[in-house]
Design a protein around this motif. Sequence first.
Motif, PDB file in Angstrom:
ATOM      1  N   ASP A 190       0.846  -1.203   0.000  1.00 58.26           N
ATOM      2  CA  ASP A 190       0.000   0.000   0.000  1.00 58.26           C
ATOM      3  C   ASP A 190       0.880   1.252   0.000  1.00 58.26           C
ATOM      4  N   ALA A 191       1.944   1.216  -0.821  1.00 53.73           N
ATOM      5  CA  ALA A 191       2.926   2.292  -0.820  1.00 53.73           C
ATOM      6  C   ALA A 191       2.654   3.280  -1.945  1.00 53.73           C
ATOM      7  N   THR A 192       3.325   4.418  -1.866  1.00 54.48           N
ATOM      8  CA  THR A 192       3.242   5.412  -2.932  1.00 54.48           C
ATOM      9  C   THR A 192       4.007   4.941  -4.163  1.00 54.48           C
ATOM     10  N   GLY A 193       5.140   4.303  -3.950  1.00 47.60           N
ATOM     11  CA  GLY A 193       5.936   3.840  -5.080  1.00 47.60           C
ATOM     12  C   GLY A 193       7.132   3.026  -4.637  1.00 47.60           C
ATOM     13  N   THR A 194       7.817   2.451  -5.633  1.00 48.69           N
ATOM     14  CA  THR A 194       8.997   1.622  -5.376  1.00 48.69           C
ATOM     15  C   THR A 194      10.057   1.948  -6.423  1.00 48.69           C
ATOM     16  N   VAL A 195      11.312   2.057  -5.980  1.00 50.70           N
ATOM     17  CA  VAL A 195      12.425   2.270  -6.902  1.00 50.70           C
ATOM     18  C   VAL A 195      13.424   1.137  -6.735  1.00 50.70           C
ATOM     19  N   PHE A 196      14.177   0.897  -7.815  1.00 50.78           N
ATOM     20  CA  PHE A 196      15.045  -0.277  -7.848  1.00 50.78           C
ATOM     21  C   PHE A 196      16.417   0.128  -8.379  1.00 50.78           C
ATOM     22  N   TYR A 197      17.469  -0.153  -7.610  1.00 47.18           N
ATOM     23  CA  TYR A 197      18.844   0.145  -8.000  1.00 47.18           C
ATOM     24  C   TYR A 197      19.635  -1.157  -8.130  1.00 47.18           C
ATOM     25  N   VAL A 198      20.509  -1.201  -9.120  1.00 45.63           N
ATOM     26  CA  VAL A 198      21.387  -2.355  -9.327  1.00 45.63           C
ATOM     27  C   VAL A 198      22.803  -1.970  -8.936  1.00 45.63           C
ATOM     28  N   ALA A 199      23.457  -2.819  -8.155  1.00 43.18           N
ATOM     29  CA  ALA A 199      24.843  -2.569  -7.745  1.00 43.18           C
ATOM     30  C   ALA A 199      25.775  -2.991  -8.869  1.00 43.18           C
ATOM     31  N   GLU A 200      26.566  -2.025  -9.356  1.00 38.56           N
ATOM     32  CA  GLU A 200      27.562  -2.316 -10.379  1.00 38.56           C
ATOM     33  C   GLU A 200      28.931  -1.889  -9.880  1.00 38.56           C
ATOM     34  N   LEU A 203      23.488  -7.396  -4.496  1.00 37.83           N
ATOM     35  CA  LEU A 203      23.099  -7.246  -5.892  1.00 37.83           C
ATOM     36  C   LEU A 203      22.380  -5.941  -6.177  1.00 37.83           C
ATOM     37  N   ALA A 204      21.483  -5.565  -5.270  1.00 38.91           N
ATOM     38  CA  ALA A 204      20.598  -4.444  -5.590  1.00 38.91           C
ATOM     39  C   ALA A 204      20.075  -3.820  -4.306  1.00 38.91           C
ATOM     40  N   LEU A 205      19.367  -2.704  -4.476  1.00 39.11           N
ATOM     41  CA  LEU A 205      18.735  -2.005  -3.359  1.00 39.11           C
ATOM     42  C   LEU A 205      17.332  -1.597  -3.801  1.00 39.11           C
ATOM     43  N   ILE A 206      16.340  -2.021  -3.031  1.00 36.70           N
ATOM     44  CA  ILE A 206      14.945  -1.662  -3.299  1.00 36.70           C
ATOM     45  C   ILE A 206      14.512  -0.649  -2.248  1.00 36.70           C
ATOM     46  N   GLU A 207      13.855   0.412  -2.675  1.00 40.53           N
ATOM     47  CA  GLU A 207      13.324   1.410  -1.753  1.00 40.53           C
ATOM     48  C   GLU A 207      11.815   1.508  -1.966  1.00 40.53           C
ATOM     49  N   VAL A 208      11.055   1.126  -0.915  1.00 40.98           N
ATOM     50  CA  VAL A 208       9.594   1.172  -0.938  1.00 40.98           C
ATOM     51  C   VAL A 208       9.165   2.315  -0.035  1.00 40.98           C
ATOM     52  N   GLY A 209       8.370   3.251  -0.544  1.00 38.45           N
ATOM     53  CA  GLY A 209       8.107   4.430   0.265  1.00 38.45           C
ATOM     54  C   GLY A 209       6.714   5.009   0.130  1.00 38.45           C
ATOM     55  N   TRP A 210       6.448   5.963   1.030  1.00 36.15           N
ATOM     56  CA  TRP A 210       5.175   6.667   1.099  1.00 36.15           C
ATOM     57  C   TRP A 210       5.481   8.169   1.061  1.00 36.15           C
ATOM     58  N   ASP A 211       4.600   8.930   0.395  1.00 33.41           N
ATOM     59  CA  ASP A 211       4.844  10.366   0.288  1.00 33.41           C
ATOM     60  C   ASP A 211       4.401  11.143   1.522  1.00 33.41           C
ATOM     61  N   HIS A 212       3.962  10.422   2.545  1.00 32.61           N
ATOM     62  CA  HIS A 212       3.575  11.036   3.822  1.00 32.61           C
ATOM     63  C   HIS A 212       4.191  10.209   4.946  1.00 32.61           C
ATOM     64  N   VAL A 213       4.161  10.753   6.139  1.00 32.87           N
ATOM     65  CA  VAL A 213       4.674   9.996   7.282  1.00 32.87           C
ATOM     66  C   VAL A 213       3.775   8.793   7.496  1.00 32.87           C
ATOM     67  N   HIS A 214       4.352   7.631   7.416  1.00 33.93           N
ATOM     68  CA  HIS A 214       3.581   6.385   7.437  1.00 33.93           C
ATOM     69  C   HIS A 214       4.122   5.463   8.528  1.00 33.93           C
ATOM     70  N   PRO A 215       3.222   4.884   9.346  1.00 31.65           N
ATOM     71  CA  PRO A 215       3.704   3.939  10.374  1.00 31.65           C
ATOM     72  C   PRO A 215       4.192   2.653   9.717  1.00 31.65           C
ATOM     73  N   MET A 216       5.464   2.365   9.874  1.00 31.92           N
ATOM     74  CA  MET A 216       6.064   1.168   9.279  1.00 31.92           C
ATOM     75  C   MET A 216       6.330   0.160  10.372  1.00 31.92           C
ATOM     76  N   ARG A 217       5.771  -1.032  10.233  1.00 35.57           N
ATOM     77  CA  ARG A 217       5.899  -2.064  11.254  1.00 35.57           C
ATOM     78  C   ARG A 217       7.110  -2.951  10.986  1.00 35.57           C
ATOM     79  N   ARG A 218       7.521  -3.605  12.043  1.00 34.99           N
ATOM     80  CA  ARG A 218       8.653  -4.502  11.919  1.00 34.99           C
ATOM     81  C   ARG A 218       8.352  -5.626  10.926  1.00 34.99           C
ATOM     82  N   GLU A 219       7.102  -6.115  10.946  1.00 35.70           N
ATOM     83  CA  GLU A 219       6.758  -7.199  10.033  1.00 35.70           C
ATOM     84  C   GLU A 219       6.789  -6.750   8.568  1.00 35.70           C
TER      85      GLU A 219
END
Length: 741
Positions: free
Chosen positions: A185-195, A290-306
């Motif tokens: 239920d995120a605003t978006g996801t970005v994906f980086y590859v380690a080179e 290999l890579a780094l995934i960033e999953v985020g919200w455009d507002h302050v969002h409570p993120m749980r450990r699970e």
Amino acid sequence: MAGTGLGFRRVEGIGERSVSGALAGLLSLTSDAVLAFDGFGRILMANEAAERLFGRQDLVGADVRALFPPAAGVVPDDAFDPRALPFSTDGSTSSLVVVGAAGAETGISVRCDRVSAPGETYLLVAYEDDSRQAEEREHDRLVQELSRANHRLSGTLSIVLETLDSRDVQTLFSRVLEEITDTMDATGTVFYVAEADGYHLRGTSSSLGEARVPRFMSFGRTIERLASQAGHALRLRVLAPEGADLRRGRLARRNVVNEETREIYHVMSSVLPPFASFIAVPVWFGRHLLALIEVGWDHVHPMRREDSELLDAVAQYLSVQLAGAFSAMRAQREADLREAASGIRESMMSAGSVDEKSVAAALEAAAGVLDASCVQLAEDADEPGRMRATLSDGRTCSLAADLGATEGDQAGNEVVVQPVREGSALASALVQEGEPAVGALVDAGMVDGTRCFCLVLREADAEPLDDLELKFLERVATDASGLAHGDEVRRQDKHIAQALQTGMRNELQRVPGISADGIYSSATQAAVIGGDFYDLIRLPNDRACVIMGDVSGKGVEAASVSAAVKTALGAYSWQGLAPAHMVRLLNEFLLGFSRLETFATLFVGMVDLRGGRLTYCSAGHPPAFLVRASTGAIEALDVQSGVVGAFHEMTYRNGRVSLGAGDVLLLYTDGTTEARATDGAFFGEDGLRDAVMREAPRGFEGLLGRLLDALDRFTSRHLEDDVAMVALRFDQVGKRQMPRA
């Protein structure tokens, strides 16, 4: 109690530092009973609602166990153990009964969880509730949690099923990002590859649209370093800027808090994703990131450990898929660049001559393949060690750069490709001129006395050139330089060949009793010299030596071998040697003379006008024709031996034929018989024989010219090899022609 409704006092070193100001504010606002206690069971903080619920005004400093059965009102003597409490400390809800201020039992619901703070600290929330309300509330909570867990599970299964054994990079870089975004239920996801040089952006979810996402992060730029060091997903929140930061204008750095450890990091704004809250997920394959995934919200969002644990599980699954996909992607990228380099090379070769402008055009084409611009450079004659650059807007400027680092060998012909290093003199000069400093300096060496080099630059926020792209540039530059230098060598060879041709011009000496004519036709106008040659040498006692040969190859090597062969045969002929003996000596001479695998076909004939004989050796050469004046018949001189200069111990034989007055000897090279028509048919010996039968009766004068015209008509004036022909007419045979030498 203080006016805030918060009971607080120092107990044996326990003070306000153990509870954040944010928590204090929260306690004063909530209507639920809230307690904070430490790892010894001592209550550190309590609000008024807690004092009312438990019927005590002295909660701070008391033992939390004394508030609940079975030890209600009594402080146990044994050591405090949170596992012995009548409720769990994992955040789940428990129903208990406590004794209030009036001694009446009250049903309450309790939730307790450990919080991140110095030392061991627990937060407890309790509220009055009858059994029915408690059951309904717990039911609603469980339904909500179950619904949320089902959504997470469904999303995770979709990721697994849609990418199972996938080698489609596009699938992994697009569909997976959409699934992760929806699942969380995120605003978006970005994906980086380690080179090799850092993290390159390889995908964003469609929900981000035109949002600014950093396209590249070099190693050590905080976020990736933190995720790498932690080894698992991090829950991060970007803090709002303070007033002083806002007054300074553009924020170069932002404060980011780790939701788990409460650490605060100062991160460059340029590497932050467009989120207020986000989870940074490292993707490991063995010990390799290999890579780094960033999953985020455009507002302050409570993120749980699970949430972070779920993303770690998804990353662990994806790592296997990504390892194969990355390998396939790299192989495909390498193949695409190799094909592009070959295309540029073919374009240069089809254009004909390759010069400085051709090399510059090739480098510009290579820059276009890499979505970059090409800035042409020239050494600054006024300021050694600097470069004169023509910038994208047409301006010219002088850039500081260490040209010595790209000079290669002393001749300046070694191709060098160097990335523009951040902080280098060249990078600083480019930034000062308002140009991007992301790219490479390409030096293709010297071409026609001029250095060919340029800058291949991308936009300022673009990712740098990777190792495959740098190798691509090096290949294009090497090909261009090689073709240019090859053209230079060919031009030099042409001049040398012209000089050799002038020095060994084919000529037929005047021999009394013999009418002679020779003709040479080049396959192309540009081919000034080849390996075909002929000669007629006047010897004493009414004798002459006629030579025709064809040396394999073109240019300087063929010309130099031809000159050597003519010189050697001329010397042998004056020694009175038989043709086969001459050719045998020449074979050994050539095997030691030529550095390359060069061989020759030869016809060597010794003419004895007094005796009316021709003794010849045909060494791999097309058979000569003898046209009889008395009958008009054509005889082929078909005593054949092997080529010259190919093998030691080759056997060569003499052939002999009688001569009559008016007989014509025709010699020719294989370019004559191997000439082709436009439909691919060969002219052949039969075609030449027919042409000779047709043209010989018209007279000796102009015979070779008419034969060449017939050849041109057959081939539509398109010869594939050089053509040489010699015709000798024996006018006086059987008597003395000239005084003794």
